[in-house]
Motif scaffolding. Sequence first.
Motif, PDB file in Angstrom:
ATOM      1  N   MET A 185      -1.570  97.493  20.148  1.00 18.33           N
ATOM      2  CA  MET A 185      -2.726  98.383  20.118  1.00 18.33           C
ATOM      3  C   MET A 185      -3.862  97.747  20.900  1.00 18.33           C
ATOM      4  SD  MET A 185      -2.613  99.518  16.122  1.00 18.33           S
ATOM      5  CE  MET A 185      -2.154 101.220  15.897  1.00 18.33           C
ATOM      6  N   ASP A 186      -4.291  98.425  21.972  1.00 20.57           N
ATOM      7  CA  ASP A 186      -5.329  97.889  22.841  1.00 20.57           C
ATOM      8  C   ASP A 186      -6.653  98.595  22.536  1.00 20.57           C
ATOM      9  OD1 ASP A 186      -6.750  96.633  24.772  1.00 20.57           O
ATOM     10  OD2 ASP A 186      -5.546  97.312  26.469  1.00 20.57           O
ATOM     11  N   GLU A 187      -7.495  97.955  21.743  1.00 17.78           N
ATOM     12  CA  GLU A 187      -8.792  98.531  21.348  1.00 17.78           C
ATOM     13  C   GLU A 187      -8.632  99.953  20.802  1.00 17.78           C
ATOM     14  OE1 GLU A 187     -11.875  97.213  21.553  1.00 17.78           O
ATOM     15  OE2 GLU A 187     -11.707  95.501  22.853  1.00 17.78           O
ATOM     16  N   PRO A 188      -7.780 100.171  19.801  1.00 15.85           N
ATOM     17  CA  PRO A 188      -7.455 101.544  19.392  1.00 15.85           C
ATOM     18  C   PRO A 188      -8.609 102.291  18.730  1.00 15.85           C
ATOM     19  CG  PRO A 188      -6.554  99.984  17.821  1.00 15.85           C
ATOM     20  CD  PRO A 188      -7.094  99.173  18.963  1.00 15.85           C
ATOM     21  N   CYS A 189      -9.662 101.588  18.337  1.00 23.24           N
ATOM     22  CA  CYS A 189     -10.763 102.247  17.622  1.00 23.24           C
ATOM     23  C   CYS A 189     -12.053 102.308  18.431  1.00 23.24           C
ATOM     24  CB  CYS A 189     -11.035 101.528  16.297  1.00 23.24           C
ATOM     25  SG  CYS A 189      -9.618 101.498  15.172  1.00 23.24           S
ATOM     26  N   SER A 190     -12.043 101.797  19.658  1.00 20.55           N
ATOM     27  CA  SER A 190     -13.310 101.662  20.387  1.00 20.55           C
ATOM     28  C   SER A 190     -13.922 103.011  20.753  1.00 20.55           C
ATOM     29  CB  SER A 190     -13.116 100.812  21.643  1.00 20.55           C
ATOM     30  OG  SER A 190     -12.262 101.459  22.543  1.00 20.55           O
ATOM     31  N   ALA A 191     -13.094 104.067  20.834  1.00 18.66           N
ATOM     32  CA  ALA A 191     -13.626 105.392  21.185  1.00 18.66           C
ATOM     33  C   ALA A 191     -13.838 106.272  19.950  1.00 18.66           C
ATOM     34  CB  ALA A 191     -12.675 106.087  22.157  1.00 18.66           C
ATOM     35  N   LEU A 192     -13.706 105.688  18.755  1.00 19.20           N
ATOM     36  CA  LEU A 192     -13.739 106.483  17.524  1.00 19.20           C
ATOM     37  C   LEU A 192     -15.023 106.249  16.732  1.00 19.20           C
ATOM     38  CD1 LEU A 192     -10.080 105.905  16.246  1.00 19.20           C
ATOM     39  CD2 LEU A 192     -10.925 107.643  17.854  1.00 19.20           C
ATOM     40  N   ILE A 195     -15.862 106.742  10.623  1.00 21.16           N
ATOM     41  CA  ILE A 195     -14.921 107.320   9.641  1.00 21.16           C
ATOM     42  C   ILE A 195     -13.502 107.280  10.196  1.00 21.16           C
ATOM     43  CG2 ILE A 195     -14.240 109.445   8.451  1.00 21.16           C
ATOM     44  CD1 ILE A 195     -17.247 110.087   8.211  1.00 21.16           C
ATOM     45  N   ALA A 196     -13.341 107.706  11.462  1.00 22.02           N
ATOM     46  CA  ALA A 196     -12.013 107.677  12.090  1.00 22.02           C
ATOM     47  C   ALA A 196     -11.512 106.243  12.233  1.00 22.02           C
ATOM     48  CB  ALA A 196     -12.059 108.371  13.449  1.00 22.02           C
ATOM     49  N   THR A 197     -12.432 105.311  12.525  1.00 22.72           N
ATOM     50  CA  THR A 197     -12.060 103.896  12.625  1.00 22.72           C
ATOM     51  C   THR A 197     -11.498 103.390  11.305  1.00 22.72           C
ATOM     52  OG1 THR A 197     -13.652 103.407  14.380  1.00 22.72           O
ATOM     53  CG2 THR A 197     -12.965 101.560  12.997  1.00 22.72           C
ATOM     54  N   ALA A 198     -12.163 103.741  10.196  1.00 19.91           N
ATOM     55  CA  ALA A 198     -11.687 103.317   8.872  1.00 19.91           C
ATOM     56  C   ALA A 198     -10.310 103.891   8.584  1.00 19.91           C
ATOM     57  CB  ALA A 198     -12.681 103.744   7.796  1.00 19.91           C
ATOM     58  N   GLN A 199     -10.071 105.145   8.999  1.00 24.82           N
ATOM     59  CA  GLN A 199      -8.759 105.764   8.780  1.00 24.82           C
ATOM     60  C   GLN A 199      -7.676 105.022   9.566  1.00 24.82           C
ATOM     61  OE1 GLN A 199      -9.876 109.764  10.013  1.00 24.82           O
ATOM     62  NE2 GLN A 199      -9.725 110.506   7.906  1.00 24.82           N
ATOM     63  N   VAL A 200      -7.973 104.669  10.826  1.00 27.66           N
ATOM     64  CA  VAL A 200      -6.986 103.968  11.643  1.00 27.66           C
ATOM     65  C   VAL A 200      -6.764 102.551  11.102  1.00 27.66           C
ATOM     66  CG1 VAL A 200      -6.508 103.033  13.946  1.00 27.66           C
ATOM     67  CG2 VAL A 200      -7.384 105.359  13.706  1.00 27.66           C
ATOM     68  N   GLU A 201      -7.821 101.890  10.651  1.00 29.51           N
ATOM     69  CA  GLU A 201      -7.661 100.548  10.081  1.00 29.51           C
ATOM     70  C   GLU A 201      -6.776 100.583   8.830  1.00 29.51           C
ATOM     71  OE1 GLU A 201     -11.360  98.602   9.395  1.00 29.51           O
ATOM     72  OE2 GLU A 201     -11.835  98.416  11.522  1.00 29.51           O
ATOM     73  N   ASN A 202      -6.987 101.564   7.966  1.00 29.80           N
ATOM     74  CA  ASN A 202      -6.128 101.698   6.777  1.00 29.80           C
ATOM     75  C   ASN A 202      -4.687 101.945   7.189  1.00 29.80           C
ATOM     76  OD1 ASN A 202      -8.173 101.332   4.907  1.00 29.80           O
ATOM     77  ND2 ASN A 202      -8.703 103.501   4.829  1.00 29.80           N
ATOM     78  N   LEU A 203      -4.512 102.741   8.242  1.00 30.45           N
ATOM     79  CA  LEU A 203      -3.174 103.042   8.743  1.00 30.45           C
ATOM     80  C   LEU A 203      -2.498 101.776   9.276  1.00 30.45           C
ATOM     81  CD1 LEU A 203      -0.931 104.908   9.668  1.00 30.45           C
ATOM     82  CD2 LEU A 203      -2.337 105.551  11.624  1.00 30.45           C
ATOM     83  N   ILE A 204      -3.240 100.959  10.015  1.00 30.50           N
ATOM     84  CA  ILE A 204      -2.680  99.713  10.557  1.00 30.50           C
ATOM     85  C   ILE A 204      -2.202  98.818   9.417  1.00 30.50           C
ATOM     86  CG2 ILE A 204      -3.267  97.567  11.770  1.00 30.50           C
ATOM     87  CD1 ILE A 204      -5.154  99.318  13.534  1.00 30.50           C
ATOM     88  N   ASP A 205      -2.991  98.744   8.352  1.00 27.90           N
ATOM     89  CA  ASP A 205      -2.600  97.923   7.200  1.00 27.90           C
ATOM     90  C   ASP A 205      -1.306  98.435   6.578  1.00 27.90           C
ATOM     91  OD1 ASP A 205      -3.319  95.667   5.477  1.00 27.90           O
ATOM     92  OD2 ASP A 205      -3.527  97.175   3.907  1.00 27.90           O
ATOM     93  N   ASP A 206      -1.136  99.772   6.539  1.00 30.19           N
ATOM     94  CA  ASP A 206       0.110 100.353   6.012  1.00 30.19           C
ATOM     95  C   ASP A 206       1.287 100.065   6.950  1.00 30.19           C
ATOM     96  OD1 ASP A 206      -1.181 101.383   3.803  1.00 30.19           O
ATOM     97  OD2 ASP A 206      -1.485 103.365   4.697  1.00 30.19           O
ATOM     98  N   LEU A 207       1.039 100.165   8.260  1.00 29.81           N
ATOM     99  CA  LEU A 207       2.129 100.029   9.232  1.00 29.81           C
ATOM    100  C   LEU A 207       2.727  98.629   9.247  1.00 29.81           C
ATOM    101  CD1 LEU A 207       0.642 102.021  12.257  1.00 29.81           C
ATOM    102  CD2 LEU A 207       2.558 102.729  10.823  1.00 29.81           C
ATOM    103  N   ARG A 208       1.968  97.625   8.877  1.00 28.06           N
ATOM    104  CA  ARG A 208       2.506  96.263   8.964  1.00 28.06           C
ATOM    105  C   ARG A 208       3.621  96.001   7.959  1.00 28.06           C
ATOM    106  NH1 ARG A 208       0.643  92.063   5.459  1.00 28.06           N
ATOM    107  NH2 ARG A 208      -1.092  92.699   4.143  1.00 28.06           N
TER     108      ARG A 208
END
Length: 265
Positions: A185-192, A195-208
């Motif tokens: 993931m190359d800066e996946p939240c920089s354009a978000l 709220i969307a950043t928090a959703q993607v961060e929670n998702l990353i934690d699940d994906l691991r």
Amino acid sequence: MNDMTTIERAVTTSEKKIDAKGVNVHYADTHAIKNVDVEIDDKTVTAFIGPSGCGKSTFLRCLNRMNDTIDICRVTGDILLDDEDIYHPKVDPVQLRAKVGMVFQKPNPFPKSIYDNVAYGPRIHGLAQNKADLDDIVEKSLRRAALWNEVKDRLDKPGTGLSGGQQQRLCIARAVATSPEVLLMDEPCSALDPIATAQVENLIDDLRSRFSVVIVTHSMAQASRISQKTAFFHLGELIEFGDTTQIFTNPVDPRTESYITGRIG
């Protein structure tokens, strides 16, 4: 903090997924990556941090041979995925990228339906025997990207019609649809937005729990929140690599401390 024990245990019980040794990258006469050695664990989030232009995204793109698409780029050294050389002449880069998926800085859904965005990879890699198989892969991938409940009634609508955060989660669903082993993931939240950043961060934690995740981020707060391992790059060199807690609280190299405290970068 109670979480630290859990994180450290997760780190120490992980198995090595990627082993890079003596990696150098040249763009024509520019020496962009200088003799980098790093081991990336399975089922762990590894963050690459460092100032702009330090080489972290360049090194990330070595891990699925995206640099192959740049004519003037030359990569030397060894990068092993499960002890297999990904730069061996017999390795098909297209097949490699099915195993090592990538999510980019800016959400980039295809100009297709939500369904077809996710189904694209499984179709070209022959992962589905029939429409029912494909439907199942699409649903599972959208569920893994925490997007299914938001789009299940409009799968035939364009992916480009989603919000920015939803588009990025659609791109994550597209990346996981080929059942990769590593997710870059190359800066996946920089354009978000936050709220969307928090959703993607929670998702990353699940994906691991399923993948080895490697993320490039400019946000040190993000790296400290979601990663178990952190690598600090500076001027094309890997300066320091270790458990995230140690890197942020007790770095060994003064350059790491200078970056974390805002004196460089």
